[in-house]
Scaffold this motif. Sequence first.
Motif, short mmCIF file in Angstrom:
data_model
loop_
_atom_site.label_atom_id
_atom_site.label_comp_id
_atom_site.label_asym_id
_atom_site.label_seq_id
_atom_site.Cartn_x
_atom_site.Cartn_y
_atom_site.Cartn_z
N PHE A 215 54.71 115.88 -6.11
CA PHE A 215 53.63 116.48 -6.89
C PHE A 215 52.53 115.46 -7.12
O PHE A 215 52.79 114.30 -7.44
CB PHE A 215 54.17 117.01 -8.22
CG PHE A 215 55.08 118.20 -8.05
CD1 PHE A 215 54.55 119.49 -8.00
CD2 PHE A 215 56.43 118.03 -7.88
CE1 PHE A 215 55.38 120.58 -7.80
CE2 PHE A 215 57.27 119.12 -7.68
CZ PHE A 215 56.74 120.40 -7.64
N HIS A 216 51.31 115.92 -6.94
CA HIS A 216 50.13 115.10 -7.15
C HIS A 216 49.24 115.79 -8.18
O HIS A 216 49.28 117.02 -8.32
CB HIS A 216 49.36 114.90 -5.84
CG HIS A 216 50.23 114.52 -4.68
ND1 HIS A 216 50.97 113.36 -4.66
CD2 HIS A 216 50.48 115.14 -3.50
CE1 HIS A 216 51.64 113.29 -3.52
NE2 HIS A 216 51.36 114.37 -2.80
N TRP A 217 48.41 115.00 -8.85
CA TRP A 217 47.49 115.55 -9.85
C TRP A 217 46.07 115.45 -9.32
O TRP A 217 45.85 115.10 -8.15
CB TRP A 217 47.69 114.82 -11.18
CG TRP A 217 47.16 115.60 -12.37
CD1 TRP A 217 46.15 115.20 -13.21
CD2 TRP A 217 47.61 116.86 -12.85
NE1 TRP A 217 45.95 116.16 -14.17
CE2 TRP A 217 46.83 117.19 -13.98
CE3 TRP A 217 48.58 117.77 -12.41
CZ2 TRP A 217 47.00 118.37 -14.69
CZ3 TRP A 217 48.75 118.94 -13.12
CH2 TRP A 217 47.96 119.25 -14.24
N ALA B 241 50.67 110.89 -6.77
CA ALA B 241 49.30 110.48 -6.45
C ALA B 241 48.33 111.38 -7.20
O ALA B 241 48.72 112.37 -7.82
CB ALA B 241 49.05 110.55 -4.94
N ALA B 242 47.06 111.02 -7.14
CA ALA B 242 46.01 111.83 -7.75
C ALA B 242 44.88 112.00 -6.75
O ALA B 242 44.39 111.02 -6.18
CB ALA B 242 45.49 111.19 -9.04
N LEU B 243 44.47 113.24 -6.53
CA LEU B 243 43.37 113.56 -5.63
C LEU B 243 42.04 113.34 -6.34
O LEU B 243 41.85 113.78 -7.47
CB LEU B 243 43.47 115.02 -5.17
CG LEU B 243 42.27 115.59 -4.40
CD1 LEU B 243 42.09 114.88 -3.07
CD2 LEU B 243 42.45 117.09 -4.19
N LEU C 271 50.66 104.81 -9.54
CA LEU C 271 50.03 106.02 -9.01
C LEU C 271 49.22 105.72 -7.75
O LEU C 271 48.44 104.77 -7.71
CB LEU C 271 49.11 106.61 -10.08
CG LEU C 271 48.54 108.01 -9.79
CD1 LEU C 271 49.63 109.07 -9.92
CD2 LEU C 271 47.39 108.31 -10.76
N LYS C 272 49.42 106.54 -6.73
CA LYS C 272 48.59 106.43 -5.52
C LYS C 272 47.34 107.29 -5.70
O LYS C 272 47.30 108.18 -6.55
CB LYS C 272 49.37 106.88 -4.29
CG LYS C 272 50.55 105.97 -3.96
CD LYS C 272 51.26 106.43 -2.69
CE LYS C 272 52.42 105.50 -2.36
NZ LYS C 272 53.14 105.92 -1.12
N PHE C 273 46.34 107.01 -4.88
CA PHE C 273 45.08 107.74 -4.97
C PHE C 273 44.78 108.41 -3.64
O PHE C 273 44.70 107.76 -2.59
CB PHE C 273 43.95 106.79 -5.37
CG PHE C 273 44.14 106.23 -6.75
CD1 PHE C 273 43.81 106.98 -7.87
CD2 PHE C 273 44.69 104.97 -6.93
CE1 PHE C 273 44.01 106.48 -9.15
CE2 PHE C 273 44.89 104.46 -8.20
CZ PHE C 273 44.56 105.22 -9.31
N LEU C 274 44.67 109.73 -3.71
CA LEU C 274 44.35 110.54 -2.54
C LEU C 274 42.83 110.68 -2.49
O LEU C 274 42.24 111.56 -3.13
CB LEU C 274 45.05 111.90 -2.66
CG LEU C 274 44.87 112.93 -1.55
CD1 LEU C 274 45.11 112.33 -0.18
CD2 LEU C 274 45.80 114.11 -1.80
N ARG D 241 48.38 101.62 -2.34
CA ARG D 241 48.35 102.87 -3.12
C ARG D 241 47.28 103.84 -2.63
O ARG D 241 46.82 104.68 -3.40
CB ARG D 241 48.15 102.53 -4.60
CG ARG D 241 49.33 101.76 -5.18
CD ARG D 241 48.98 101.04 -6.47
NE ARG D 241 48.51 101.96 -7.48
CZ ARG D 241 47.91 101.57 -8.60
NH1 ARG D 241 47.69 100.28 -8.81
NH2 ARG D 241 47.51 102.46 -9.48
N LEU D 242 46.93 103.80 -1.36
CA LEU D 242 45.89 104.68 -0.81
C LEU D 242 46.47 105.76 0.08
O LEU D 242 47.30 105.49 0.96
CB LEU D 242 44.89 103.85 0.01
CG LEU D 242 43.78 104.64 0.71
CD1 LEU D 242 42.81 105.25 -0.32
CD2 LEU D 242 43.03 103.74 1.69
#
Length: 381
Positions: A6-8, A55-57, A81-84, A111-112
């Motif tokens: 799940f990503h936010w 991750a977070a978009l 947290l990774k970043f989308l 984290r990319l």
Amino acid sequence: MSALQFHWFLPTNGGDGRQVVDGGHGVEAGDSSRPASVSYLGQVARAAEDNGFAAALTPTGAWCEDAWVTTAMLSQVSERLKFLVAFRPGVVSPYLAAQMAGTFQELSGGRLLLNVVTGGESHEQRMYGDFEDKDARYERCGEFLEIVRRLWTGETVDFSGKHLRVEGARLQQLPDPLPEIYFGGSSPAAGAVAAEHADVYLTWGEPPEAVAAKIAWIRELAASTGRERPIRFGLRVHVINRDSAAEAWAEADRLLAGIDEAAIDRVQAGLRRSESEGQRRMLALNGGTKRDLEIHPNLWAGVGLVRGGAGTALVGSHTEVADLIEQYHQVGVEEFVLSAYPHLEGTYWFGEGVLPELSRRGLWEHPSPRRRRPAAVPFTD
């Protein structure tokens, strides 16, 4: 069944708040809008991290803060947290994008993730100096991704395509790990690029049977390319979950009541001019009216009345939303990119309500489980 991810979502597209119309996508921000500041977005990022999102978009476009700059700053106020990062190949060269990915991985600790957005609106592309038509943009995107992937392997790249050309291109800083490529699109041109280059194919929240048909389409295209690495599938959708179904639908009704009819007419007129096949499908789900918006049990199309892009929400009790997620999983969806109004509180509603339910079903594991300390009970001796 495999574990879900799940990503936010980070609301850099004009603000956040308790209403759908609190800013972004061309809608004027309300008095209660929360700005897309490092302070607020940092709260959202840390809440997503704590609640178990992977991750977070961060979106891209003329109405957004720049995704690369924003996430680079937020990486310093978060830990795991990774970043989308959404970006458009038409506004950055393949060598520079590959180089930026290497730098981001090095400085953030790997984290990319990358959400490649070809661009569905010619008038917006022209703001960036890109005058190609839609089909040409997808052709160029395929060339772009071929160059980038070859650079990431350490190859010295000479490439002369229809749209892009590089000579003697070689990266000094290879990204480690390689960022996964997330890619969406519902047109034949998009499907061809996704089938060859995407690690994760993203689609918006249509009913499960429609999503199943899209997954079958992409799988067939991917098989025809002879690719060896598997392709995964993700769903981009909003969520409104509460302790009971009645509370969740009351929240959906509250959001709907805050949407002005004039705003619907204005935004819908603009969205109907979109070149995006996915956007056309979203418009067909809501019909431009406040009536009959539950288009599948616990799937609500109200957000799309005044928002471009993802226009549907999972609505219901924690258990009902978990049930619908499981339906999507059964047709092949493994990743979910979620958002809510407001985004900060939404991480807790979902993280404390739905994720534990999915964990009980064996469908999800917290990527960084909290250490459980024995509770101290006073006055027992």
